[in-house]
Design an enzyme around this catalytic site. Structure first.
Site, PDB file in Angstrom:
ATOM      1  N   ASP A 150      -9.430  -0.368  -9.558  1.00  0.00           N
ATOM      2  CA  ASP A 150     -10.145  -1.179  -8.566  1.00  0.00           C
ATOM      3  C   ASP A 150     -11.455  -0.428  -8.266  1.00  0.00           C
ATOM      4  O   ASP A 150     -12.461  -0.640  -8.940  1.00  0.00           O
ATOM      5  CB  ASP A 150      -9.238  -1.358  -7.335  1.00  0.00           C
TER       6      ASP A 150
ATOM      7  N   LYS B  50     -13.522  -7.579  -8.515  1.00  0.00           N
ATOM      8  CA  LYS B  50     -14.003  -8.091  -7.226  1.00  0.00           C
ATOM      9  C   LYS B  50     -15.505  -8.318  -7.363  1.00  0.00           C
ATOM     10  O   LYS B  50     -16.261  -7.369  -7.656  1.00  0.00           O
ATOM     11  CB  LYS B  50     -13.767  -7.081  -6.097  1.00  0.00           C
TER      12      LYS B  50
ATOM     13  N   GLU C 119      -2.087   0.542  -8.600  1.00  0.00           N
ATOM     14  CA  GLU C 119      -3.533   0.318  -8.517  1.00  0.00           C
ATOM     15  C   GLU C 119      -4.222   1.564  -7.958  1.00  0.00           C
ATOM     16  O   GLU C 119      -3.791   2.107  -6.934  1.00  0.00           O
ATOM     17  CB  GLU C 119      -3.788  -0.882  -7.600  1.00  0.00           C
TER      18      GLU C 119
ATOM     19  N   LYS D 158       0.851  -1.181   0.000  1.00  0.00           N
ATOM     20  CA  LYS D 158       0.000   0.000   0.000  1.00  0.00           C
ATOM     21  C   LYS D 158       0.895   1.243   0.000  1.00  0.00           C
ATOM     22  O   LYS D 158       1.872   1.304   0.761  1.00  0.00           O
ATOM     23  CB  LYS D 158      -0.890  -0.012   1.247  1.00  0.00           C
TER      24      LYS D 158
ATOM     25  N   ASP E 103      -0.651  -0.367  -4.415  1.00  0.00           N
ATOM     26  CA  ASP E 103      -2.064   0.027  -4.402  1.00  0.00           C
ATOM     27  C   ASP E 103      -2.181   1.321  -3.599  1.00  0.00           C
ATOM     28  O   ASP E 103      -1.807   1.367  -2.424  1.00  0.00           O
ATOM     29  CB  ASP E 103      -2.908  -1.082  -3.747  1.00  0.00           C
TER      30      ASP E 103
HETATM   31  O1  LIG Z   1      -7.872  -9.267   0.803  1.00  0.00           O
HETATM   32  C1  LIG Z   1      -6.715  -8.893   0.587  1.00  0.00           C
HETATM   33  O2  LIG Z   1      -5.777  -9.632   0.316  1.00  0.00           O
HETATM   34  C2  LIG Z   1      -6.450  -7.393   0.647  1.00  0.00           C
HETATM   35  C3  LIG Z   1      -6.838  -6.745  -0.654  1.00  0.00           C
HETATM   36  C4  LIG Z   1      -6.803  -5.263  -0.531  1.00  0.00           C
HETATM   37  O3  LIG Z   1      -5.781  -4.661  -0.733  1.00  0.00           O
HETATM   38  C5  LIG Z   1      -8.025  -4.558  -0.110  1.00  0.00           C
HETATM   39  C6  LIG Z   1      -8.663  -4.952   1.054  1.00  0.00           C
HETATM   40  C7  LIG Z   1      -9.822  -4.280   1.459  1.00  0.00           C
HETATM   41  C8  LIG Z   1     -10.323  -3.240   0.720  1.00  0.00           C
HETATM   42  C9  LIG Z   1      -9.671  -2.818  -0.451  1.00  0.00           C
HETATM   43  C10 LIG Z   1      -8.520  -3.485  -0.859  1.00  0.00           C
HETATM   44  C11 LIG Z   1      -7.897  -3.048  -2.151  1.00  0.00           C
HETATM   45  O4  LIG Z   1      -7.463  -3.863  -2.963  1.00  0.00           O
HETATM   46  O5  LIG Z   1      -7.916  -1.838  -2.386  1.00  0.00           O
HETATM   47 MG   LIG Z   2      -7.230  -2.016  -4.352  1.00  0.00          MG
END
Ligand SMILES: O=C(O)CCC(=O)c1ccccc1C(=O)O
Ligand SMILES: [Mg+2]
Length: 368
Positions: free
Chosen positions: A238, A262, A213, A163, A188
């Site tokens: 996303d 998703k 991302e 992140k 991300d």
């Molecule tokens: O479940 C996971 O492995 C985490 C994936 C993740 O980064 C995420 C988890 C919760 C909400 C948004 C995100 C995202 O991908 O932005």
């Molecule tokens: Mg994401």
């Protein structure tokens, strides 16, 4: 589909370690389990992935419970359906509330596949026997990040996602690159940047990231197209991709080169497959995103990721990434960087009834 009853379970577990982004820390996860039993006693399972607070999208566990209880289940009680795609069509009369819709639509897909005595992966056109597994490092400490990455590489994960935000990007990623010069890494941003940060984002081009991302606003397609013209790193969207139309517009506009799909965010497996099929046709690789979910949503993600266009390791990690004990049996495990796609009927995992019982904080039944 001859539904006898639907049960909703709100479950709660603490994460093994906090999931930290610039939007806050997730330490505890509530989720909704949807169990649909038909007149033959066959049960289909789905999972509502909205969080307890609206930090990722506008939905929460409470809004999902309201939609399921007062709108979506009553719709199913009034209209019998023969195929999960009919539920997706029935729910078109309701605006948005995608995670609530997906919770029930995915349970119908599991039930339908079990009724056809087929795996869910098989019935949606999956072609993969194993899917590539990636994992997310969500911390603001470079020391913790390096320690976690070492462990995940040991476990065999094929790619690491970290992140980032304007206070944690170039230096953070460079420190990781120093130790891992060729490791597949993506970042991300969860919309932490604006176009004013163009120089910061362009600086990341030298770090050889697989993709960045959702750098910009969660509702944006236009500015991401402008940004993609200015940076080398492929943009992946996303939060911006909530419907099939969003995906089509993003691809047509050149707003991204990759899409994170998703099921919960787009309202169900029917829409997720539509987006996949479009991206496959337009040579846009997709991967399956994660929602810090429990095993039922994880199982649905495995089936989705078995489709041919899911050519990049996604955020489908092992149950043990987040949970001391998951609610499915067996748990999801990663071996040599892949997860085996179950060939049992439906989602191919059983429910750990003991674990479901001990994590349930609320339960409600609806008779049909
Ligand atoms: O479940 C996971 O492995 C985490 C994936 C993740 O980064 C995420 C988890 C919760 C909400 C948004 C995100 C995202 O991908 O932005
Ligand atoms: Mg994401």
């Amino acid at each position: 589909m001859n539904i006898a009853n639907i049960e909703l379970y709100v479950i709660e577990m603490s994460l093994k370690s906090p999931f930290i982004t610039h939007l806050g820390a997730v330490r505890n996860r509530e989720g909704i389990i949807v169990k649909i039993r038909d007149k033959d006693g066959v049960c289909g399972y789905g999972e509502g992935v909205a969080f307890s607070t609206p930090w990722y999208t506008e939905e929460t566990v409470k809004t999902s419970m309201h939609m399921l209880t007062d709108v979506l289940i009553p719709l199913l009680q009034k209209h019998s359906i023969k195929h999960p795609e009919e539920a997706a069509a029935l729910f078109q009369s309701i605006r948005r509330n995608h995670m609530a819709k997906a919770a029930i639509e995915t349970a119908l897909w599991d039930l339908y596949a079990k009724g056809q005595k087929q795996s869910l992966a098989g019935i949606i056109g999956g072609t993969r026997e194993v899917i590539a597994s990636g994992v997310v490092v969500a911390t603001n400490s470079i020391k913790n990040a390096l320690k976690e990455i070492e462990g995940y590489i040991e476990e065999g994960y094929q790619r690491i996602k970290v992140k980032i935000n304007p206070q944690q990007d170039y230096e953070f990623l460079s420190a990781i690159r120093t130790y891992y010069p060729i490791l597949p890494i993506m970042a991300d941003a969860n919309s932490a940047y604006t176009l004013k940060d163009l120089d910061r984002l362009r600086a990341l081009d030298e770090l050889n990231l697989m993709m960045i991302e959702q750098p910009l606003s969660p509702n944006d397609i236009i500015e991401h197209a402008a940004l993609q013209k200015e940076i080398q790193t492929p943009i992946c969207l996303d939060e911006s991709i909530v419907t099939f139309e969003d995906a089509k517009n993003a691809v047509q506009m050149g707003s991204c080169q990759v899409i994170n799909i998703k099921t919960g965010r787009v309202g169900g497996l029917t829409e997720a497959k539509r987006i996949h099929d479009y991206c496959l046709q337009h040579n846009i690789p997709v991967w399956c995103g994660g929602m810090i979910e429990f095993g039922i949503s994880r199982a649905h993600n495995i089936a989705l990721a078995s489709l041919p266009g899911f050519s990049i390791p996604g955020d489908i990690s092992a149950s043990s990434r987040f949970w001391e004990e998951d609610i499915i049996s067996p748990e999801v495990t990663v071996k040599n960087g892949v997860i085996r796609v179950p060939d049992g009927s439906g989602i191919g995992f059983s429910i750990n009834q003991k674990r479901l019982k001990e994590t349930t904080i609320f339960k409600k039944e609806f008779l049909f």
